[in-house]
Write an enzyme that holds these catalytic residues in place. Sequence first.
Site, PDB file in Angstrom:
ATOM      1  CE  LYS A  57      44.552  35.670  28.726  1.00 12.81           C
ATOM      2  NZ  LYS A  57      43.665  36.244  27.679  1.00 12.81           N
ATOM      3  CB  SER A 110      28.873  47.523  35.709  1.00 10.56           C
ATOM      4  OG  SER A 110      29.001  48.275  34.525  1.00 10.56           O
ATOM      5  NE  ARG A 111      33.566  50.777  32.319  1.00 10.71           N
ATOM      6  CZ  ARG A 111      33.893  50.901  31.038  1.00 10.71           C
ATOM      7  NH1 ARG A 111      34.821  51.766  30.689  1.00 10.71           N
ATOM      8  NH2 ARG A 111      33.304  50.176  30.104  1.00 10.71           N
ATOM      9  NE  ARG A 122      40.430  39.044  23.322  1.00 11.67           N
ATOM     10  CZ  ARG A 122      39.412  39.297  24.147  1.00 11.67           C
ATOM     11  NH1 ARG A 122      38.693  40.405  23.993  1.00 11.67           N
ATOM     12  NH2 ARG A 122      39.103  38.471  25.125  1.00 11.67           N
ATOM     13  CG  ASP A 154      43.404  38.091  23.822  1.00 14.69           C
ATOM     14  OD1 ASP A 154      42.906  38.175  24.965  1.00 14.69           O
ATOM     15  OD2 ASP A 154      42.807  37.562  22.869  1.00 14.69           O
ATOM     16  CG  LEU A 206      38.339  45.213  35.610  1.00  9.06           C
ATOM     17  CD1 LEU A 206      38.989  45.988  36.756  1.00  9.06           C
ATOM     18  CD2 LEU A 206      37.116  45.952  35.076  1.00  9.06           C
TER      19      LEU A 206
HETATM   20  N1  LIG Z   1      40.527  32.975  30.731  1.00 13.86           N
HETATM   21  C1  LIG Z   1      39.850  33.099  29.595  1.00 13.86           C
HETATM   22  O1  LIG Z   1      39.342  32.138  29.030  1.00 13.86           O
HETATM   23  C2  LIG Z   1      39.668  34.473  29.014  1.00 13.86           C
HETATM   24  C3  LIG Z   1      38.902  34.632  27.875  1.00 13.86           C
HETATM   25  C4  LIG Z   1      38.661  35.923  27.407  1.00 13.86           C
HETATM   26  C5  LIG Z   1      39.225  37.009  28.065  1.00 13.86           C
HETATM   27  N2  LIG Z   1      40.006  36.816  29.148  1.00 13.86           N
HETATM   28  C6  LIG Z   1      40.589  37.957  29.873  1.00 13.86           C
HETATM   29  O2  LIG Z   1      39.509  38.578  30.568  1.00 13.86           O
HETATM   30  C7  LIG Z   1      39.648  39.991  30.567  1.00 13.86           C
HETATM   31  C8  LIG Z   1      38.410  40.601  29.943  1.00 13.86           C
HETATM   32  O3  LIG Z   1      38.280  40.152  28.608  1.00 13.86           O
HETATM   33  P1  LIG Z   1      36.837  40.188  27.851  1.00 13.86           P
HETATM   34  O4  LIG Z   1      37.064  39.817  26.455  1.00 13.86           O
HETATM   35  O5  LIG Z   1      35.840  39.421  28.620  1.00 13.86           O
HETATM   36  O6  LIG Z   1      36.546  41.758  27.933  1.00 13.86           O
HETATM   37  P2  LIG Z   1      35.251  42.598  27.652  1.00 13.86           P
HETATM   38  O7  LIG Z   1      34.086  41.734  27.316  1.00 13.86           O
HETATM   39  O8  LIG Z   1      35.619  43.695  26.713  1.00 13.86           O
HETATM   40  O9  LIG Z   1      34.937  43.203  29.080  1.00 13.86           O
HETATM   41  C9  LIG Z   1      35.806  44.038  29.770  1.00 13.86           C
HETATM   42  C10 LIG Z   1      34.986  44.760  30.843  1.00 13.86           C
HETATM   43  O10 LIG Z   1      35.836  45.640  31.547  1.00 13.86           O
HETATM   44  C11 LIG Z   1      35.106  46.774  31.956  1.00 13.86           C
HETATM   45  N3  LIG Z   1      35.906  47.964  31.623  1.00 13.86           N
HETATM   46  C12 LIG Z   1      36.433  48.818  32.538  1.00 13.86           C
HETATM   47  N4  LIG Z   1      37.114  49.798  31.936  1.00 13.86           N
HETATM   48  C13 LIG Z   1      37.023  49.568  30.599  1.00 13.86           C
HETATM   49  C14 LIG Z   1      37.508  50.253  29.452  1.00 13.86           C
HETATM   50  N5  LIG Z   1      38.241  51.381  29.569  1.00 13.86           N
HETATM   51  N6  LIG Z   1      37.208  49.771  28.259  1.00 13.86           N
HETATM   52  C15 LIG Z   1      36.492  48.628  28.114  1.00 13.86           C
HETATM   53  N7  LIG Z   1      35.991  47.944  29.173  1.00 13.86           N
HETATM   54  C16 LIG Z   1      36.255  48.397  30.414  1.00 13.86           C
HETATM   55  C17 LIG Z   1      33.763  46.748  31.227  1.00 13.86           C
HETATM   56  O11 LIG Z   1      32.784  46.414  32.202  1.00 13.86           O
HETATM   57  P3  LIG Z   1      31.816  47.476  32.888  1.00 13.86           P
HETATM   58  O12 LIG Z   1      31.502  48.492  31.855  1.00 13.86           O
HETATM   59  O13 LIG Z   1      30.677  46.638  33.285  1.00 13.86           O
HETATM   60  O14 LIG Z   1      32.521  48.065  34.051  1.00 13.86           O
HETATM   61  C18 LIG Z   1      33.867  45.608  30.255  1.00 13.86           C
HETATM   62  O15 LIG Z   1      32.677  44.875  30.152  1.00 13.86           O
HETATM   63  C19 LIG Z   1      40.970  40.268  29.848  1.00 13.86           C
HETATM   64  O16 LIG Z   1      42.000  40.374  30.782  1.00 13.86           O
HETATM   65  C20 LIG Z   1      41.185  39.017  28.996  1.00 13.86           C
HETATM   66  O17 LIG Z   1      42.564  38.760  28.768  1.00 13.86           O
HETATM   67  C21 LIG Z   1      40.219  35.562  29.640  1.00 13.86           C
END
Ligand SMILES: NC(=O)c1ccc[n+]([C@@H]2O[C@H](COP(=O)([O-])OP(=O)(O)OC[C@H]3O[C@@H](n4cnc5c(N)ncnc54)[C@H](OP(=O)(O)O)[C@@H]3O)[C@@H](O)[C@H]2O)c1
Length: 333
Positions: free
Chosen positions: A98, A37-38, A166, A178, A75
């Site tokens: 994705k 994590s960061r 998003r 998304d 990420l």
């Molecule tokens: N395949 C699927 O079913 C599915 C479903 C949902 C999302 N996704 C994809 O997965 C990825 C993450 O989505 P999510 O909804 O899980 O995201 P999320 O919960 O917001 O998490 C993103 C993570 O990225 C890190 N990060 C690094 N720089 C950041 C910044 N500037 N702002 C915010 N977070 C930052 C953070 O982790 P740390 O602080 O720990 O470093 C954060 O927890 C996206 O690409 C999304 O399209 C895929």
Amino acid sequence: MTAMLRWGILSTANIARAAVIPAIQAATNSEVAAVASRDAARAEAFARQLAIPRAYGSYAALLDDPQIDAVYIALPNSLHHEWTLQAVAAGKHVLCEKPLAMNAAQCLEMAAAAEAAGVMLMEAFMYRFHPQITTAQTLIQNGGIGELQHMHAAFTFRLTNPGNIRLQADLGGGALMDVGCYCVNVLRTFAGREPVEVQAHAAWHANGVDERMTGLLRFDGGLTGQFDCALTLARRETFLAAGTEATLELPRAYLPGIGDTIVRVRKSYSEESDQVIAGVDEYRLMVEHFAGCVHTGQAPRYSAREAACTMNVIEALYRSARTQGQPVAVLAC
Ligand SMILES: NC(=O)c1ccc[n+]([C@@H]2O[C@H](COP(=O)([O-])OP(=O)(O)OC[C@H]3O[C@@H](n4cnc5c(N)ncnc54)[C@H](OP(=O)(O)O)[C@@H]3O)[C@@H](O)[C@H]2O)c1
């Protein structure tokens, strides 16, 4: 190479916690070895909760760990390109969320870097690993709906948190990036070829991202595909293929969960049949496929270069949406 692929997780993302880490932990050929994590304290708390042996306070520190074979990148979209390139340079195989990158050029650069380094790179479109997709494809290819002339894909849900990634333009947010990316991907997959031209209309959020989009993809041979995606509408995640003899529907095309799901074929309103597809964890099937490819050296079923084709279409859709629906040619892929 050990029998179990040792995974490192880049970030404490919701999707990692909810779906992909449990899938890796349940997979027969994989284990979660570390998370980064960061923020070191966040990494440690996350590791404790999810029984992950090691935690790192930076993504770079995890990439330096020689006991990691592959990384899962969860990420924000705008960071996929940078951290895939860093992971590949560190000799790690990469499963990246994705959409693989912000545009087709980035996808191709990532694919070339992985090829040069001799590591696997795959986009984590897990829906493609659910047997309902191959069942539907086989049914259509065998003439089960007559001639396929039109398709419709929808993926919508209602986002309530204004701070969500998003809704941030600089993080690669937007409905098309998304959830619309699933629609583009499924339309390309079932068409079996690339669209030649697209048109789109969007509703824009104050932050500059599209919160809703409707699009039309035109393929050679008269085949058309429509889609709508949104961050503002009640949950829908459907796919429909309209043929001359029947219509095929996947009521839960992308996130069916682990329960049974159905492939529905309707010849008329009095003549419809549901084929029940036994429940599976599509995330686990994706992880086991990827780890199996690393162990055997076989190329993944979906190449990173194929992800560039999806991004070509997404880029053309954004250009059309920004010009009030002008037709935009899709670059050859
Ligand atoms: N395949 C699927 O079913 C599915 C479903 C949902 C999302 N996704 C994809 O997965 C990825 C993450 O989505 P999510 O909804 O899980 O995201 P999320 O919960 O917001 O998490 C993103 C993570 O990225 C890190 N990060 C690094 N720089 C950041 C910044 N500037 N702002 C915010 N977070 C930052 C953070 O982790 P740390 O602080 O720990 O470093 C954060 O927890 C996206 O690409 C999304 O399209 C895929």
